[in-house]
Design a protein around this motif. Structure first.
Motif, PDB file in Angstrom:
ATOM      1  N   VAL A 262       4.763   0.970  -9.976  1.00 50.89           N
ATOM      2  CA  VAL A 262       5.038   2.854  -9.423  1.00 50.89           C
ATOM      3  C   VAL A 262       5.577   3.562 -10.158  1.00 50.89           C
TER       4      VAL A 262
ATOM      5  N   LEU B 230       4.097   9.848  -5.108  1.00 52.89           N
ATOM      6  CA  LEU B 230       4.116   7.926  -4.946  1.00 52.89           C
ATOM      7  C   LEU B 230       2.523   8.174  -5.576  1.00 52.89           C
ATOM      8  N   THR B 231       2.483   7.696  -6.847  1.00 53.79           N
ATOM      9  CA  THR B 231       1.437   6.804  -7.188  1.00 53.79           C
ATOM     10  C   THR B 231       1.101   5.257  -7.206  1.00 53.79           C
ATOM     11  N   ILE B 232       0.333   4.315  -6.555  1.00 56.44           N
ATOM     12  CA  ILE B 232       0.144   2.522  -7.320  1.00 56.44           C
ATOM     13  C   ILE B 232      -0.632   2.338  -8.200  1.00 56.44           C
TER      14      ILE B 232
ATOM     15  N   SER C 194       1.428  -1.750  -0.100  1.00 57.68           N
ATOM     16  CA  SER C 194       0.423   0.416  -0.064  1.00 57.68           C
ATOM     17  C   SER C 194       0.813   1.292  -0.171  1.00 57.68           C
ATOM     18  N   ARG C 195       0.340   3.004  -0.489  1.00 64.00           N
ATOM     19  CA  ARG C 195       0.683   3.451  -0.038  1.00 64.00           C
ATOM     20  C   ARG C 195       1.958   3.900   0.693  1.00 64.00           C
TER      21      ARG C 195
ATOM     22  N   VAL D  85       6.054   3.995   1.081  1.00 59.85           N
ATOM     23  CA  VAL D  85       6.660   5.584   0.878  1.00 59.85           C
ATOM     24  C   VAL D  85       7.113   5.610   2.436  1.00 59.85           C
TER      25      VAL D  85
ATOM     26  N   PRO E 268       4.994  12.245   0.223  1.00 61.80           N
ATOM     27  CA  PRO E 268       3.693  10.605  -0.274  1.00 61.80           C
ATOM     28  C   PRO E 268       2.642  11.309  -1.418  1.00 61.80           C
TER      29      PRO E 268
END
Length: 203
Positions: A119, A112-114, A47-48, A52, A109
């Motif tokens: 990613v 950052l994208t998933i 999970s993000r 992070v 944070p």
């Protein structure tokens, strides 16, 4: 004190870039490899917030060091008398290191994208962390004082500060920040692939 310009008073005898954070990068790579090996039998939270946190724990990631040798001069002169009577000139051969990297503790944070096993991340800008003279290898090559002048104990300190400034500028001119960013991306790619991501993109 009057310092000569780098072009006239200092010579860059050596400038080499190498990965300063080799051990740190090796540890990250080993950890990533361990995750890759066991990821089929171990559930890894990707999970993000967790990703992070994993990145931010690396904090100030030192990724490159430039080692160099320079010749730096400094002088003091009287307004009324020639240097041979009331001046002073110091020539210093300095060895040192300039360290750069990326402060991953400052990662935003939201950058950052998933998306599934992909990613995308925007890293903080690289920066110079420190410039350090090697006191054991730095030495006074020559010092000249006028007939009516006593050596100024502050002159060498001033020349050392000027040497640090010139070394930092030489490293910047040599592309140390670009190298620091490239090495940081390589280290994080290994980490993120170890967490199970197939595609790692940097913006």
């Amino acid at each position: 004190m009057q310092n000569e310009t780098p072009a006239r008073a200092s010579a860059l005898a050596g400038l080499g870039g190498f990965v300063a954070g080799f051990l740190a990068a090796l540890a990250v790579a080993a950890f990533a490899g361990w995750l890759w090996f066991f990821r089929d039998s171990t559930r890894i939270d990707v999970s993000r917030p967790t990703v992070v946190q994993q990145i931010q724990q690396l904090q100030r990631l030192e990724t490159v060091v430039y080692s160099m040798e320079k010749i730096v001069t400094g002088s003091q002169e009287s307004k009324y008398l020639p240097r041979m009577l009331a001046g002073e000139r110091l020539l210093l051969i300095v060895h040192g290191e300039v360290t750069a990297g990326v402060d991953l503790g400052a990662l935003d944070p939201s950058q950052l994208t998933i998306d599934g096993k992909s990613v995308s991340i925007k890293l903080p800008e690289p920066s110079v962390f420190s410039t350090r003279l090697d006191n054991q290898r730095t030495r006074v090559y020559s010092r000249e004082t006028g007939l009516f002048t006593s050596p100024d104990p502050e002159l060498e300190s001033d020349v050392r500060r000027e040497a640090e400034r010139q070394m930092t500028q030489a490293a910047l001119d040599g592309g140390i920040l670009k190298t620091a960013a490239t090495n940081a991306r390589a280290t994080l790619t290994s980490l993120l692939q170890g967490l199970g991501f197939d595609a790692v993109m940097f913006r």
